[in-house]
Design a protein around this motif. Structure first.
Motif, PDB file in Angstrom:
ATOM      1  N   SER A   1       0.818  -1.221   0.000  1.00 21.62           N
ATOM      2  CA  SER A   1       0.000   0.000   0.000  1.00 21.62           C
ATOM      3  C   SER A   1       0.851   1.271   0.000  1.00 21.62           C
ATOM      4  O   SER A   1       0.491   2.264  -0.630  1.00 21.62           O
ATOM      5  N   HIS A   2       1.992   1.249   0.697  1.00 14.67           N
ATOM      6  CA  HIS A   2       2.860   2.429   0.706  1.00 14.67           C
ATOM      7  C   HIS A   2       3.427   2.681  -0.690  1.00 14.67           C
ATOM      8  O   HIS A   2       3.430   3.816  -1.176  1.00 14.67           O
ATOM      9  N   ARG A   3       3.888   1.603  -1.335  1.00 12.25           N
ATOM     10  CA  ARG A   3       4.437   1.758  -2.697  1.00 12.25           C
ATOM     11  C   ARG A   3       3.354   2.193  -3.680  1.00 12.25           C
ATOM     12  O   ARG A   3       3.603   2.971  -4.590  1.00 12.25           O
ATOM     13  N   THR A   4       2.151   1.671  -3.486  1.00 11.76           N
ATOM     14  CA  THR A   4       1.041   2.047  -4.366  1.00 11.76           C
ATOM     15  C   THR A   4       0.740   3.535  -4.230  1.00 11.76           C
ATOM     16  O   THR A   4       0.569   4.240  -5.224  1.00 11.76           O
ATOM     17  N   ALA A   5       0.705   4.006  -2.982  1.00 13.86           N
ATOM     18  CA  ALA A   5       0.454   5.441  -2.753  1.00 13.86           C
ATOM     19  C   ALA A   5       1.557   6.275  -3.396  1.00 13.86           C
ATOM     20  O   ALA A   5       1.283   7.312  -4.016  1.00 13.86           O
ATOM     21  N   GLN A   6       2.797   5.827  -3.276  1.00 13.57           N
ATOM     22  CA  GLN A   6       3.925   6.542  -3.890  1.00 13.57           C
ATOM     23  C   GLN A   6       3.806   6.544  -5.418  1.00 13.57           C
ATOM     24  O   GLN A   6       4.114   7.538  -6.072  1.00 13.57           O
ATOM     25  N   ALA A   7       3.371   5.418  -5.973  1.00 15.38           N
ATOM     26  CA  ALA A   7       3.265   5.294  -7.432  1.00 15.38           C
ATOM     27  C   ALA A   7       2.294   6.308  -8.016  1.00 15.38           C
ATOM     28  O   ALA A   7       2.494   6.799  -9.130  1.00 15.38           O
ATOM     29  N   PHE A   8       1.251   6.649  -7.257  1.00 12.60           N
ATOM     30  CA  PHE A   8       0.229   7.552  -7.783  1.00 12.60           C
ATOM     31  C   PHE A   8       0.404   9.003  -7.348  1.00 12.60           C
ATOM     32  O   PHE A   8      -0.460   9.829  -7.632  1.00 12.60           O
ATOM     33  N   LEU A   9       1.520   9.307  -6.673  1.00 14.89           N
ATOM     34  CA  LEU A   9       1.770  10.702  -6.313  1.00 14.89           C
ATOM     35  C   LEU A   9       1.818  11.543  -7.588  1.00 14.89           C
ATOM     36  O   LEU A   9       2.489  11.193  -8.550  1.00 14.89           O
TER      37      LEU A   9
ATOM     38  N   ARG B   1      -8.383   7.552  -3.944  1.00 13.05           N
ATOM     39  CA  ARG B   1      -7.509   6.727  -3.108  1.00 13.05           C
ATOM     40  C   ARG B   1      -6.673   5.820  -4.013  1.00 13.05           C
ATOM     41  O   ARG B   1      -7.168   5.316  -5.021  1.00 13.05           O
ATOM     42  N   SER B   2      -5.421   5.587  -3.628  1.00  9.45           N
ATOM     43  CA  SER B   2      -4.525   4.792  -4.472  1.00  9.45           C
ATOM     44  C   SER B   2      -5.033   3.367  -4.657  1.00  9.45           C
ATOM     45  O   SER B   2      -4.943   2.814  -5.752  1.00  9.45           O
TER      46      SER B   2
END
Length: 197
Positions: A12-20, A138-139
């Motif tokens: 989930s952290h990487r996913t959130a970063q991917a969509f920044l 949301r990511s």
């Protein structure tokens, strides 16, 4: 693999970063008029989401709505109206899709497969928000939307547009985030999967 399981399998952290920095091309918002049965909306988000999606699956039949179903009708109706403003013609509900993305076989059923709008076809996922408002996608929802969009493009052989529709129960609004180009959703997840491999 089911798309829900696939979505949960990603960090989930990487996913959130991917969509920044990934923003929708367009946002549409509409208010829902109160009705006497709004008090029948479920008090927990999971049940409310199941009820809303249950009504969504019924939109093609002619049976009368149950009182608890009519509590959710305004959100479905406004979502359809906003999609029509985008140029959508035909709307198909709960459409099964299957294919392979980044070497993973995926299956699932998108909430709406629409014909018309920014491109010939589009994928729309509907989410319920019990309290407050979702002012940005949301990511985890973007991962799910990207997955369905990829499968729809494979199945129909054309580039698709995509949209998230958030149904806010507390504030009685619908907010739709529109992505006119699917690569804006697909590229961040592809990069994340390549890094994880």
């Amino acid at each position: 693999m089911n798309i829900t399981d696939f979505t949960r399998s990603l960090n989930s952290h990487r996913t959130a970063q991917a969509f920044l920095g990934v923003a929708a091309d367009q946002e549409l918002t509409a208010s829902i008029k109160p009705n006497a049965n709004i008090r029948l909306i479920a008090k927990d988000c999971r049940t409310a989401g199941q009820d809303l999606h249950g009504l969504l699956k019924r939109m093609a039949d002619d049976r009368s709505l149950e009182p608890h179903e009519s509590a959710y009708f305004g959100w479905i109706s406004k979502t359809r109206s906003l999609l029509r403003k985008l140029g959508v013609g035909e709307i198909q509900m709960n459409v099964p899709l299957a294919g392979s993305w980044m070497g993973t076989a995926l299956t699932g059923a998108c909430d709406l497969l629409v014909h018309g709008g920014p491109k010939a076809i589009g994928v729309v996922e509907i989410k319920t928000i019990l309290r407050g408002e979702q002012t940005h996608p949301r990511s985890r929802d973007l991962v799910q939307l990207a997955s369905y969009t990829s499968l729809a493009e494979q199945e129909f052989g054309v580039s698709a547009w995509a949209s998230l529709a958030y149904c806010h129960f507390e504030t009685r609004t619908v907010r739709i985030f529109v992505f006119r180009r699917s690569d804006r959703l697909l590229a961040p997840i592809q990069r994340q999967l390549e890094i994880a491999a």
